[in-house]
Design a protein around this motif. Structure first.
Motif, PDB file in Angstrom:
ATOM      1  N   ILE A  48       0.839  -1.198   0.000  1.00  0.00           N
ATOM      2  CA  ILE A  48       0.000   0.000   0.000  1.00  0.00           C
ATOM      3  C   ILE A  48       0.873   1.247   0.000  1.00  0.00           C
ATOM      4  CG2 ILE A  48      -1.781   1.251   1.291  1.00  0.00           C
ATOM      5  CD1 ILE A  48      -2.539  -1.500   2.541  1.00  0.00           C
ATOM      6  N   GLY A  49       0.400   2.282  -0.686  1.00  0.00           N
ATOM      7  CA  GLY A  49       1.107   3.551  -0.622  1.00  0.00           C
ATOM      8  C   GLY A  49       1.078   4.334  -1.915  1.00  0.00           C
ATOM      9  N   GLY A  50       1.186   3.671  -3.035  1.00  0.00           N
ATOM     10  CA  GLY A  50       1.257   4.379  -4.309  1.00  0.00           C
ATOM     11  C   GLY A  50      -0.032   4.394  -5.089  1.00  0.00           C
ATOM     12  N   GLY A  51      -1.132   3.984  -4.475  1.00  0.00           N
ATOM     13  CA  GLY A  51      -2.405   3.925  -5.180  1.00  0.00           C
ATOM     14  C   GLY A  51      -2.767   2.500  -5.554  1.00  0.00           C
ATOM     15  N   ALA A  52      -4.013   2.324  -5.997  1.00  0.00           N
ATOM     16  CA  ALA A  52      -4.539   0.983  -6.268  1.00  0.00           C
ATOM     17  C   ALA A  52      -3.803   0.290  -7.409  1.00  0.00           C
ATOM     18  CB  ALA A  52      -6.027   1.059  -6.568  1.00  0.00           C
ATOM     19  N   ARG A  53      -3.408   1.029  -8.423  1.00  0.00           N
ATOM     20  CA  ARG A  53      -2.724   0.403  -9.553  1.00  0.00           C
ATOM     21  C   ARG A  53      -1.408  -0.238  -9.124  1.00  0.00           C
ATOM     22  NH1 ARG A  53      -4.476   1.302 -14.594  1.00  0.00           N
ATOM     23  NH2 ARG A  53      -6.228   2.742 -14.840  1.00  0.00           N
ATOM     24  N   LYS A  54      -0.623   0.501  -8.366  1.00  0.00           N
ATOM     25  CA  LYS A  54       0.660  -0.042  -7.918  1.00  0.00           C
ATOM     26  C   LYS A  54       0.453  -1.213  -6.965  1.00  0.00           C
ATOM     27  CE  LYS A  54       3.440   4.063  -8.687  1.00  0.00           C
ATOM     28  NZ  LYS A  54       4.384   5.057  -8.123  1.00  0.00           N
ATOM     29  N   MET A  55      -0.567  -1.109  -6.111  1.00  0.00           N
ATOM     30  CA  MET A  55      -0.865  -2.200  -5.190  1.00  0.00           C
ATOM     31  C   MET A  55      -1.236  -3.464  -5.968  1.00  0.00           C
ATOM     32  SD  MET A  55      -3.615  -2.166  -2.050  1.00  0.00           S
ATOM     33  CE  MET A  55      -5.004  -1.829  -3.170  1.00  0.00           C
ATOM     34  N   LEU A  56      -2.084  -3.340  -6.974  1.00  0.00           N
ATOM     35  CA  LEU A  56      -2.485  -4.495  -7.775  1.00  0.00           C
ATOM     36  C   LEU A  56      -1.296  -5.051  -8.545  1.00  0.00           C
ATOM     37  CD1 LEU A  56      -4.604  -6.414  -8.950  1.00  0.00           C
ATOM     38  CD2 LEU A  56      -5.171  -4.634 -10.630  1.00  0.00           C
ATOM     39  N   ALA A  57      -0.480  -4.186  -9.108  1.00  0.00           N
ATOM     40  CA  ALA A  57       0.682  -4.652  -9.868  1.00  0.00           C
ATOM     41  C   ALA A  57       1.628  -5.462  -8.982  1.00  0.00           C
ATOM     42  CB  ALA A  57       1.412  -3.465 -10.488  1.00  0.00           C
ATOM     43  N   LYS A  58       1.828  -5.010  -7.758  1.00  0.00           N
ATOM     44  CA  LYS A  58       2.687  -5.740  -6.829  1.00  0.00           C
ATOM     45  C   LYS A  58       2.064  -7.085  -6.467  1.00  0.00           C
ATOM     46  CE  LYS A  58       4.686  -1.580  -4.766  1.00  0.00           C
ATOM     47  NZ  LYS A  58       4.717  -0.721  -3.553  1.00  0.00           N
ATOM     48  N   ALA A  59       0.747  -7.111  -6.282  1.00  0.00           N
ATOM     49  CA  ALA A  59       0.076  -8.374  -5.949  1.00  0.00           C
ATOM     50  C   ALA A  59       0.172  -9.362  -7.108  1.00  0.00           C
ATOM     51  CB  ALA A  59      -1.382  -8.111  -5.585  1.00  0.00           C
ATOM     52  N   LEU A  60       0.028  -8.887  -8.335  1.00  0.00           N
ATOM     53  CA  LEU A  60       0.161  -9.767  -9.498  1.00  0.00           C
ATOM     54  C   LEU A  60       1.588 -10.291  -9.626  1.00  0.00           C
ATOM     55  CD1 LEU A  60      -1.993  -7.726 -12.029  1.00  0.00           C
ATOM     56  CD2 LEU A  60      -2.517 -10.029 -11.192  1.00  0.00           C
ATOM     57  N   ALA A  61       2.559  -9.415  -9.389  1.00  0.00           N
ATOM     58  CA  ALA A  61       3.952  -9.847  -9.454  1.00  0.00           C
ATOM     59  C   ALA A  61       4.242 -10.932  -8.433  1.00  0.00           C
ATOM     60  CB  ALA A  61       4.877  -8.649  -9.244  1.00  0.00           C
ATOM     61  N   THR A  62       3.614 -10.822  -7.269  1.00  0.00           N
ATOM     62  CA  THR A  62       3.832 -11.788  -6.190  1.00  0.00           C
ATOM     63  C   THR A  62       3.190 -13.135  -6.486  1.00  0.00           C
ATOM     64  OG1 THR A  62       3.966 -10.015  -4.542  1.00  0.00           O
ATOM     65  CG2 THR A  62       3.409 -12.206  -3.723  1.00  0.00           C
ATOM     66  N   THR A  63       2.112 -13.141  -7.272  1.00  0.00           N
ATOM     67  CA  THR A  63       1.324 -14.369  -7.464  1.00  0.00           C
ATOM     68  C   THR A  63       1.471 -14.984  -8.851  1.00  0.00           C
ATOM     69  OG1 THR A  63      -0.601 -13.015  -8.077  1.00  0.00           O
ATOM     70  CG2 THR A  63      -0.395 -13.659  -5.759  1.00  0.00           C
ATOM     71  N   GLY A  64       2.475 -14.576  -9.593  1.00  0.00           N
ATOM     72  CA  GLY A  64       2.672 -15.227 -10.893  1.00  0.00           C
ATOM     73  C   GLY A  64       3.099 -14.325 -12.016  1.00  0.00           C
ATOM     74  N   GLY A  65       3.113 -13.023 -11.772  1.00  0.00           N
ATOM     75  CA  GLY A  65       3.606 -12.115 -12.800  1.00  0.00           C
ATOM     76  C   GLY A  65       2.528 -11.242 -13.395  1.00  0.00           C
ATOM     77  N   PRO A  66       2.934 -10.255 -14.202  1.00  0.00           N
ATOM     78  CA  PRO A  66       1.985  -9.296 -14.776  1.00  0.00           C
ATOM     79  C   PRO A  66       1.057  -9.944 -15.798  1.00  0.00           C
ATOM     80  CG  PRO A  66       4.179  -8.993 -15.701  1.00  0.00           C
ATOM     81  CD  PRO A  66       4.327  -9.981 -14.590  1.00  0.00           C
ATOM     82  N   VAL A  67      -0.005  -9.229 -16.097  1.00  0.00           N
ATOM     83  CA  VAL A  67      -0.966  -9.650 -17.117  1.00  0.00           C
ATOM     84  C   VAL A  67      -0.976  -8.602 -18.227  1.00  0.00           C
ATOM     85  CG1 VAL A  67      -2.397 -10.932 -15.490  1.00  0.00           C
ATOM     86  CG2 VAL A  67      -2.868  -8.498 -15.896  1.00  0.00           C
TER      87      VAL A  67
END
Length: 233
Positions: free
Chosen positions: A49-68
């Motif tokens: 959390i901290g940079g907005g929803a887009r950055k939060m989602l991007a980090k979560a995707l990176a953690t769970t298998g990579g970008p889409v």
């Protein structure tokens, strides 16, 4: 009571005023589920959390298998926002001491602001759902000035001072997005060690660090003395 050194005190929202990581984690995991990804633990989301929803989602995707793909990312981002808007304050609460601290600033005549990278409509909804709206002179979101103007740029803090009618201002945050924005705006910043810190609080470059909101008013008084403008004659 001696004169308080700041006429304006601004606050980041998530991780500073309110502990919202539980509700944000549910929204992130809702979006991940649309992609068939495994959920991430709330403690992991807390660090995203901290940079907005887009950055939060991007980090979560990176953690769970990579970008889409970009188009799919937009779909997942929309799903995250829709879920979050419908469940925005289920678990979210003020951090301990927050209400008394806001009372103490109000008694001193301070114009209190929220300046967050969260979308403005979401920031207003969180405050309304927590019955806090009337405590703040203004609420500024990451989209208030349009794309590319959010923290760590100084634009939102400059707008805070303008909309509050001018005067000495201080800012309170929990991340380097906050300390960098404050430094760029020429505003002293206090960091909270209980927030969603992206680096150790002592390394954020803040003017002071607090561990509880009970400390904020006296710390701001001390910071105000250290950063007092020169006396001219």
């Amino acid at each position: 009571m001696s004169a308080f050194p700041f006429q304006i005190v601004g606050f980041d929202l998530d991780g500073t005023l309110v502990d919202s990581h539980g509700d944000l984690a549910h929204a992130v995991n809702h979006a991940l589920a649309q992609e068939g990804r495994a959920p991430v633990a709330p403690a992991q989301v807390r660090a995203m959390i901290g940079g907005g929803a887009r950055k939060m989602l991007a980090k979560a995707l990176a953690t769970t298998g990579g970008p889409v793909a970009d188009a799919r990312f937009e779909e997942l981002h929309d799903a995250l926002l829709a879920f979050y808007e419908d469940n925005i304050a289920v678990e979210t609460r003020l951090f301990p001491g927050g209400a008394a601290m806001l009372d103490a600033l109000a008694v001193r005549g301070v114009r209190i602001a929220v300046v967050t990278n969260k979308l403005e409509r979401f920031a207003r909804k969180v405050l309304a759902d927590l019955d806090l709206s009337n405590r703040f002179f203004i609420v500024i979101g990451g989209d208030t000035l349009g794309p590319g103007r959010a923290k760590p740029r100084p634009d939102l803090l400059n707008l805070m001072v303008e909309r509050c009618g001018g005067g000495r201002a201080a800012y309170v945050g929990d991340s380097t997005y906050d300390t960098r924005a404050a430094a760029a705006a020429g505003i002293p910043c206090v960091a909270v060690s209980f927030g969603f810190n992206d680096v150790p609080p002592a390394e954020m470059g803040a003017d002071a660090v607090i561990a509880h909101f009970d400390e904020l008013v006296p710390v701001l008084e001390s910071v105000g003395l250290r950063n007092a403008p020169p006396i001219t004659v």
